[in-house]
Scaffold this motif. Structure first.
Motif, mmCIF file in Angstrom:
data_model
loop_
_atom_site.group_PDB
_atom_site.id
_atom_site.type_symbol
_atom_site.label_atom_id
_atom_site.label_comp_id
_atom_site.label_asym_id
_atom_site.label_seq_id
_atom_site.Cartn_x
_atom_site.Cartn_y
_atom_site.Cartn_z
ATOM 1 N N ALA A 228 0.842 -1.191 0.000
ATOM 2 C CA ALA A 228 0.000 0.000 0.000
ATOM 3 C C ALA A 228 0.881 1.246 0.000
ATOM 4 O O ALA A 228 1.991 1.233 0.535
ATOM 5 C CB ALA A 228 -0.909 -0.004 1.227
ATOM 6 N N SER A 229 0.384 2.305 -0.607
ATOM 7 C CA SER A 229 1.152 3.547 -0.651
ATOM 8 C C SER A 229 0.199 4.736 -0.689
ATOM 9 O O SER A 229 -1.003 4.578 -0.859
ATOM 10 C CB SER A 229 2.073 3.563 -1.877
ATOM 11 O OG SER A 229 1.304 3.550 -3.063
ATOM 12 N N THR A 230 0.764 5.906 -0.533
ATOM 13 C CA THR A 230 -0.001 7.147 -0.577
ATOM 14 C C THR A 230 0.618 8.047 -1.635
ATOM 15 O O THR A 230 1.842 8.100 -1.772
ATOM 16 C CB THR A 230 0.044 7.858 0.793
ATOM 17 O OG1 THR A 230 -0.473 6.956 1.780
ATOM 18 C CG2 THR A 230 -0.772 9.123 0.792
ATOM 19 N N SER A 231 -0.212 8.740 -2.372
ATOM 20 C CA SER A 231 0.304 9.678 -3.368
ATOM 21 C C SER A 231 -0.310 11.056 -3.128
ATOM 22 O O SER A 231 -1.326 11.184 -2.451
ATOM 23 C CB SER A 231 -0.008 9.192 -4.784
ATOM 24 O OG SER A 231 -1.405 9.172 -4.992
ATOM 25 N N LYS A 232 0.333 12.039 -3.677
ATOM 26 C CA LYS A 232 -0.137 13.407 -3.517
ATOM 27 C C LYS A 232 -0.313 14.018 -4.900
ATOM 28 O O LYS A 232 0.520 13.837 -5.779
ATOM 29 C CB LYS A 232 0.892 14.215 -2.720
ATOM 30 C CG LYS A 232 0.432 15.632 -2.384
ATOM 31 C CD LYS A 232 1.533 16.430 -1.720
ATOM 32 C CE LYS A 232 1.588 16.150 -0.249
ATOM 33 N NZ LYS A 232 2.479 17.082 0.473
ATOM 34 N N SER A 233 -1.411 14.727 -5.082
ATOM 35 C CA SER A 233 -1.660 15.411 -6.346
ATOM 36 C C SER A 233 -2.327 16.754 -6.067
ATOM 37 O O SER A 233 -2.723 17.033 -4.941
ATOM 38 C CB SER A 233 -2.530 14.555 -7.266
ATOM 39 O OG SER A 233 -3.806 14.367 -6.700
ATOM 40 N N LEU A 234 -2.440 17.541 -7.084
ATOM 41 C CA LEU A 234 -3.028 18.867 -6.953
ATOM 42 C C LEU A 234 -4.542 18.783 -7.102
ATOM 43 O O LEU A 234 -5.043 18.200 -8.065
ATOM 44 C CB LEU A 234 -2.447 19.795 -8.032
ATOM 45 C CG LEU A 234 -2.898 21.243 -8.006
ATOM 46 C CD1 LEU A 234 -2.456 21.923 -6.706
ATOM 47 C CD2 LEU A 234 -2.315 21.985 -9.196
#
Length: 105
Positions: free
Chosen positions: A64-70
């Motif tokens: 599992a991972s987390t991503s960041k976007s605008l």
């Protein structure tokens, strides 16, 4: 109902029925596949297996991972001038092919 729609439906009702049946089967298969993948992932975790490649399948377990976007919707609402400026300087144009959207009732 318009004459064109009636003529279309009378000519292509079997085709529409087949599409509806296939979409329902596809939905059921997707649900079953998701459950099987979940069970397989749990089994791999239980045995500490990250990947496996055999005659049937090649499987890689990704953590599992987390991503960041605008959040462009929020930016547009809270900073409309900045949003407009950025869209002018950094536009992204995406061409989409024609498609059908079908919902089974």
């Amino acid at each position: 109902m318009s004459d064109e729609i009636q003529a279309f439906e009378s000519k292509h009702m079997m085709l529409m029925a087949n599409v509806a049946q296939h979409i329902q089967q596809e939905k059921l298969l997707k649900e079953q596949t998701a459950k099987l993948k979940e069970d397989l992932g749990k089994a791999m975790d239980e045995f500490g297996i990250k990947s496996i490649d055999n005659d049937l399948l090649k499987i890689t377990r990704t953590a599992a991972s987390t991503s960041k976007s605008l959040d462009t919707t929020r930016l547009k609402n809270e900073e409309p001038e900045l949003f407009a400026e950025l869209m002018t300087d950094y536009p992204k144009i995406t061409n989409r092919s024609a498609s059908l959207t079908i919902k089974v009732k």
